[in-house]
Write an enzyme that holds these catalytic residues in place. Structure first.
Site, PDB file in Angstrom:
ATOM      1  CG  HIS A 209      -0.121   0.274   2.505  1.00 46.71           C
ATOM      2  ND1 HIS A 209       0.555  -0.729   3.140  1.00 46.71           N
ATOM      3  CD2 HIS A 209       0.116   1.404   3.222  1.00 46.71           C
ATOM      4  CE1 HIS A 209       1.161  -0.246   4.207  1.00 46.71           C
ATOM      5  NE2 HIS A 209       0.921   1.049   4.274  1.00 46.71           N
TER       6      HIS A 209
HETATM    7  C1  UD1 Z   1      -1.941   5.384   5.899  1.00 44.13           C
HETATM    8  C2  UD1 Z   1      -0.648   5.956   6.488  1.00 44.13           C
HETATM    9  C3  UD1 Z   1       0.484   4.964   6.325  1.00 44.13           C
HETATM   10  C4  UD1 Z   1       0.097   3.633   6.918  1.00 44.13           C
HETATM   11  C5  UD1 Z   1      -1.239   3.150   6.325  1.00 44.13           C
HETATM   12  C6  UD1 Z   1      -1.685   1.896   7.020  1.00 44.13           C
HETATM   13  C7  UD1 Z   1      -0.282   8.378   6.403  1.00 44.13           C
HETATM   14  C8  UD1 Z   1       0.395   9.471   5.689  1.00 44.13           C
HETATM   15  N1  UD1 Z   1      -0.270   7.177   5.806  1.00 44.13           N
HETATM   16  O1  UD1 Z   1      -1.719   5.189   4.508  1.00 44.13           O
HETATM   17  O2  UD1 Z   1       1.632   5.435   6.971  1.00 44.13           O
HETATM   18  O3  UD1 Z   1       1.106   2.706   6.625  1.00 44.13           O
HETATM   19  O4  UD1 Z   1      -2.229   4.158   6.528  1.00 44.13           O
HETATM   20  O5  UD1 Z   1      -2.596   1.182   6.261  1.00 44.13           O
HETATM   21  O6  UD1 Z   1      -0.842   8.590   7.439  1.00 44.13           O
HETATM   22  N2  UD1 Z   1      -9.166   4.337   1.765  1.00 44.13           N
HETATM   23  C9  UD1 Z   1     -10.390   3.779   1.766  1.00 44.13           C
HETATM   24  N3  UD1 Z   1     -10.929   3.387   2.955  1.00 44.13           N
HETATM   25  C10 UD1 Z   1     -10.312   3.554   4.144  1.00 44.13           C
HETATM   26  C11 UD1 Z   1      -9.040   4.139   4.141  1.00 44.13           C
HETATM   27  C12 UD1 Z   1      -8.479   4.531   2.940  1.00 44.13           C
HETATM   28  O7  UD1 Z   1     -11.015   3.597   0.719  1.00 44.13           O
HETATM   29  O8  UD1 Z   1     -10.850   3.163   5.197  1.00 44.13           O
HETATM   30  C13 UD1 Z   1      -8.553   4.730   0.464  1.00 44.13           C
HETATM   31  C14 UD1 Z   1      -8.918   6.128  -0.001  1.00 44.13           C
HETATM   32  O9  UD1 Z   1      -9.049   6.105  -1.373  1.00 44.13           O
HETATM   33  C15 UD1 Z   1      -7.676   6.931   0.357  1.00 44.13           C
HETATM   34  C16 UD1 Z   1      -6.551   5.906   0.201  1.00 44.13           C
HETATM   35  O10 UD1 Z   1      -7.124   4.659   0.566  1.00 44.13           O
HETATM   36  O11 UD1 Z   1      -7.499   8.049  -0.444  1.00 44.13           O
HETATM   37  C17 UD1 Z   1      -5.341   6.176   1.060  1.00 44.13           C
HETATM   38  O12 UD1 Z   1      -5.710   6.286   2.440  1.00 44.13           O
HETATM   39  P1  UD1 Z   1      -4.857   7.179   3.455  1.00 44.13           P
HETATM   40  O13 UD1 Z   1      -5.406   7.013   4.807  1.00 44.13           O
HETATM   41  O14 UD1 Z   1      -4.664   8.548   2.958  1.00 44.13           O
HETATM   42  O15 UD1 Z   1      -3.409   6.539   3.388  1.00 44.13           O
HETATM   43  P2  UD1 Z   1      -2.952   5.032   3.508  1.00 44.13           P
HETATM   44  O16 UD1 Z   1      -2.364   4.649   2.192  1.00 44.13           O
HETATM   45  O17 UD1 Z   1      -4.023   4.191   4.064  1.00 44.13           O
HETATM   46  N1  UDP Z   2      -3.195  -6.581   8.520  1.00 48.19           N
HETATM   47  C1  UDP Z   2      -4.454  -7.160   8.731  1.00 48.19           C
HETATM   48  N2  UDP Z   2      -5.197  -7.511   7.658  1.00 48.19           N
HETATM   49  C2  UDP Z   2      -4.773  -7.368   6.395  1.00 48.19           C
HETATM   50  C3  UDP Z   2      -3.494  -6.795   6.174  1.00 48.19           C
HETATM   51  C4  UDP Z   2      -2.736  -6.396   7.261  1.00 48.19           C
HETATM   52  O1  UDP Z   2      -4.858  -7.332   9.883  1.00 48.19           O
HETATM   53  O2  UDP Z   2      -5.494  -7.725   5.470  1.00 48.19           O
HETATM   54  C5  UDP Z   2      -2.406  -6.116   9.670  1.00 48.19           C
HETATM   55  C6  UDP Z   2      -1.028  -6.711   9.781  1.00 48.19           C
HETATM   56  O3  UDP Z   2      -1.085  -7.863  10.577  1.00 48.19           O
HETATM   57  C7  UDP Z   2      -0.222  -5.607  10.429  1.00 48.19           C
HETATM   58  C8  UDP Z   2      -0.952  -4.342  10.042  1.00 48.19           C
HETATM   59  O4  UDP Z   2      -2.198  -4.729   9.502  1.00 48.19           O
HETATM   60  O5  UDP Z   2      -0.236  -5.700  11.839  1.00 48.19           O
HETATM   61  C9  UDP Z   2      -0.143  -3.594   9.034  1.00 48.19           C
HETATM   62  O6  UDP Z   2      -0.887  -2.553   8.524  1.00 48.19           O
HETATM   63  P1  UDP Z   2      -0.490  -1.774   7.231  1.00 48.19           P
HETATM   64  O7  UDP Z   2       0.349  -2.635   6.378  1.00 48.19           O
HETATM   65  O8  UDP Z   2      -1.749  -1.239   6.667  1.00 48.19           O
HETATM   66  O9  UDP Z   2       0.331  -0.534   7.770  1.00 48.19           O
HETATM   67  P2  UDP Z   2       1.865  -0.305   8.153  1.00 48.19           P
HETATM   68  O10 UDP Z   2       2.264  -1.307   9.150  1.00 48.19           O
HETATM   69  O11 UDP Z   2       2.644  -0.368   6.890  1.00 48.19           O
HETATM   70  O12 UDP Z   2       1.873   1.091   8.693  1.00 48.19           O
END
Ligand code: UD1
Ligand code: UDP
Length: 439
Positions: A209
Site C-alpha cells: 500500500h
Molecule cells: C496510511 C498511512 C500509512 C500507513 C497506512 C496503514 C499516512 C500518511 N499514511 O496510509 O503510513 O502505513 O495508513 O494502512 O498517514 N481508503 C479507503 N478506505 C479507508 C481508508 C483509505 O477507501 O478506510 C482509500 C482512499 O481512497 C484513500 C486511500 O485509501 O485516499 C489512502 O488512504 P490514506 O489514509 O490517505 O493513506 P494510507 O495509504 O491508508
Molecule cells: N493486517 C491485517 N489484515 C490485512 C493486512 C494487514 O490485519 O489484510 C495487519 C497486519 O497484521 C499488520 C498491520 O495490519 O499488523 C499492518 O498494517 P499496514 O500494512 O496497513 O500498515 P503499516 O504497518 O505499513 O503502517
C-alpha cells in the site's frame, strides 16, 4: 491520571491494543480519540472487535484527503477534545498523519506527548511517514523505543537519554496474544475460507500500500510482472483500498485479476490475517508492521522497498529488501522456496522487538513519571542551566551512572571501538569514548 490515545489507521489500532488493555486493567482513566483516517469496516471497526478494545470516545471522521487538509482537520479536532479532556499525557503510535497531528496539537497545549515506536528512521524524506516520525520526535516528552538502534537514532538527534525507554514493540504483544486466540477460533473470513488455504501449496502473503509503490505505475507494473512468473506459488493478496483504487486507475486491475495464482481478497480482520501468515512460506510486503510480525512469527520476509526504518530485521537475517525489481523478487522467492537451509536461516533470525511485554513496560514508565511530576510542562523556574558538551576517553572501570554522579553530567553517546552503544545506567564504559554534557 488520565491518558489520551490518538489513533487513526489499521496499524495504530493493532499496535495500541495492548496499551489500551493495560490502561483499563490498571483503572487509569482513558480517552480514546479516533481521527477516522481509516473508516471502512475492514480497515477500522473489525480491529476494535477482534482486539477486544472499547469503541473510541471520540471519532473526528476525517476520512481521506491530501496531507495538508487531512492533518490540519485532525489537529483542529484533536485540539478541541484535548482542551475539554485535559489529559496528563497523549500517546501516539508510529508515523501516520494522526501521529503528526496528535503530537503537534498536544505539545502546543503543553500536554506531554508519549511517542510509541519512536526513533525509527528510513532516512528517506520522500516518505510522508519519515516526516511524521521526525516531527513527532521533536514534540515528544517520552519516547518508547523498540530497539537500541532506534534509540541511537534519537541520541544522534540530540534527544536527552533521560526521556528514552527501550521497550520493544507492541506488535509482539499483539501477535503472541492474538495468534493463540485465532488458532482456537479458526478462519472466519468467507473469502479466505473459500480458498481452503489448509490444502494449498507454497502460500505467499502479499500486502502492498506504500505510496512509493502503488502511486507509481512503473513500480506497480514491475511487481505484478514478477508475481505473474511465480506460477508454482499461491499468492494471497488482501488488498488495501489505496492499492485497489490505483490498480484500477492505472488500468492494471484486469491484468492482475487474470493471474490464476494470485488470489485477491478484501482486507482481512486481524485474527484471520494472523492465521494466513501462519500458513505462509514467506511474506512479500511493503508494510512496516508486517516486517515486524514476520520476524516475530519466524516467517521469511521480502520487503518491496529500497530502504527500511526497520533495519534490525535485515541485520538479523529475517528480512531482505528486494525493491520493485523483477529479477530480485523472483530469485529471492525461489531461493526461499527451494533452498531449505536458506529458508531456515531466515526463519531462525532473532526477533529484535522484545518479549511481548511492551505495553506493561510503557505504562509502568508513564506511571512513574506521573508520580514524580515529570509529565508537567511548565515555564522553567530557574535561569537556563549552562553546560558544556564534552568528549573523553574513559580509562578506569566505571559505569555510566557512576560517571554521571561523579562529574555532574549526562552521558550522551558511547563509542565502543567503532560501535555506537546506548548508555544504559549499568554499562561499564572502561576503554570507551563518550560524549557528555557537564553541568
Ligand atoms: C496510511 C498511512 C500509512 C500507513 C497506512 C496503514 C499516512 C500518511 N499514511 O496510509 O503510513 O502505513 O495508513 O494502512 O498517514 N481508503 C479507503 N478506505 C479507508 C481508508 C483509505 O477507501 O478506510 C482509500 C482512499 O481512497 C484513500 C486511500 O485509501 O485516499 C489512502 O488512504 P490514506 O489514509 O490517505 O493513506 P494510507 O495509504 O491508508
Ligand atoms: N493486517 C491485517 N489484515 C490485512 C493486512 C494487514 O490485519 O489484510 C495487519 C497486519 O497484521 C499488520 C498491520 O495490519 O499488523 C499492518 O498494517 P499496514 O500494512 O496497513 O500498515 P503499516 O504497518 O505499513 O503502517
Amino acid at each position: 491520571m488520565k491518558i489520551a490515545i490518538v489513533l487513526g489507521t489499521r496499524p495504530e489500532i493493532i499496535k495500541m491494543a495492548s496499551i489500551i488493555d493495560e490502561i483499563i486493567k490498571r483503572n487509569i482513566e482513558l480517552v480514546l480519540i479516533h481521527t477516522g483516517q481509516h473508516y471502512n469496516k475492514e480497515m477500522s471497526d473489525n480491529f476494535f472487535k477482534d482486539l477486544e478494545i472499547p469503541s473510541p470516545n471520540y471519532n473526528i471522521h476525517i476520512g481521506s484527503g491530501p496531507h495538508g487538509k487531512q492533518t490540519g482537520l485532525m489537529m483542529q479536532g484533536i485540539e478541541e477534545v484535548l482542551m475539554d479532556e485535559n489529559p496528563d499525557i497523549v500517546l501516539v503510535q508510529g508515523d501516520t498523519n494522526a501521529v503528526l497531528a496528535g503530537a503537534l496539537a498536544a505539545s502546543k497545549l503543553h500536554i506531554a506527548v508519549g511517542h510509541v515506536e519512536a526513533g525509527l528512521r528510513s532516512f528517506d524524506l520522500t516518505m510522508p511517514e519519515e516526516i511524521n516520525r521526525k516531527t513527532c520526535d521533536i514534540c515528544s516528552l517520552m519516547y518508547f523505543i523498540p530497539t537500541e538502534q532506534s534509540a541511537i537514532n534519537l541520541l544522534s538527534e540530540n534527544i536527552s537519554r533521560k526521556k528514552l525507554f527501550i521497550t520493544g514493540n507492541t506488535i509482539v504483544d499483539a501477535c503472541f496474544r492474538h495468534l493463540k486466540i485465532a488458532k482456537k477460533r479458526g478462519i472466519e473470513d468467507k473469502s479466505l475460507k473459500k480458498l481452503d488455504i489448509e490444502n494449498m501449496n507454497n502460500i505467499i502473503t502479499l500486502t502492498m500500500h506504500r505510496a512509493e509503490n502503488v502511486d507509481d505505475e512503473e513500480r506497480l507494473n514491475n511487481i505484478i510482472n514478477a508475481l505473474s512468473q511465480l506460477t508454482e506459488t499461491n499468492i494471497i493478496f488482501p488488498i488495501h483500498p489505496r492499492t485497489k483504487k490505483n490498480l484500477k486507475y492505472f488500468g492494471l486491475w484486469n491484468k492482475i485479476n487474470e493471474i490464476k495464482h494470485i488470489h485477491i481478497i478484501n482486507p482481512l480482520n486481524y485474527l484471520d490475517f494472523l492465521l494466513l501468515l501462519s500458513y505462509s512460506k514467506l511474506v512479500l510486503t511493503d508494510s512496516g508492521g508486517l516486517q515486524e510480525e514476520s520476524i516475530t512469527l519466524n516467517i521469511p520476509a521480502l520487503t518491496l522497498r529500497y530502504n527500511t526504518e526497520r533495519p534490525e530485521t535485515v541485520d538479523a537475517g529475517g528480512n531482505i529488501l528486494v525493491g520493485s525489481d523483477e529479477d530480485n523478487i523472483i530469485n529471492n522467492v525461489r531461493k526461499i522456496l527451494n533452498d531449505s537451509s536458506f529458508a531456515e536461516n531466515m526463519k531462525s533470525a532473532t526477533n529484535p522487538y522484545g518479549k511481548g511485554n511492551t505495553a506493561n513496560l510503557i505504562i509502568n514508565t508513564i506511571e512513574k513519571f506521573y508520580k514524580e511530576g515529570l509529565l508537567d510542562i511548565r515555564l522553567p523556574d530557574n535561569m537556563m542551566p549552562s553546560f558544556k558538551r564534552k568528549i573523553t576517553m574513559i580509562k578506569d572501570k566505571i559505569t555510566v551512572k557512576e560517571f554521571e554522579k561523579k562529574n555532574n553530567s549526562l552521558i550522551h553517546l558511547v563509542y565502543d571501538g567503532e560501535k555506537m552503544r546506548f548508555p544504559h545506567d549499568k554499562l561499564n564504559i572502561k576503554s570507551m569514548m563518550i560524549t557528555y554534557d557537564q553541568y
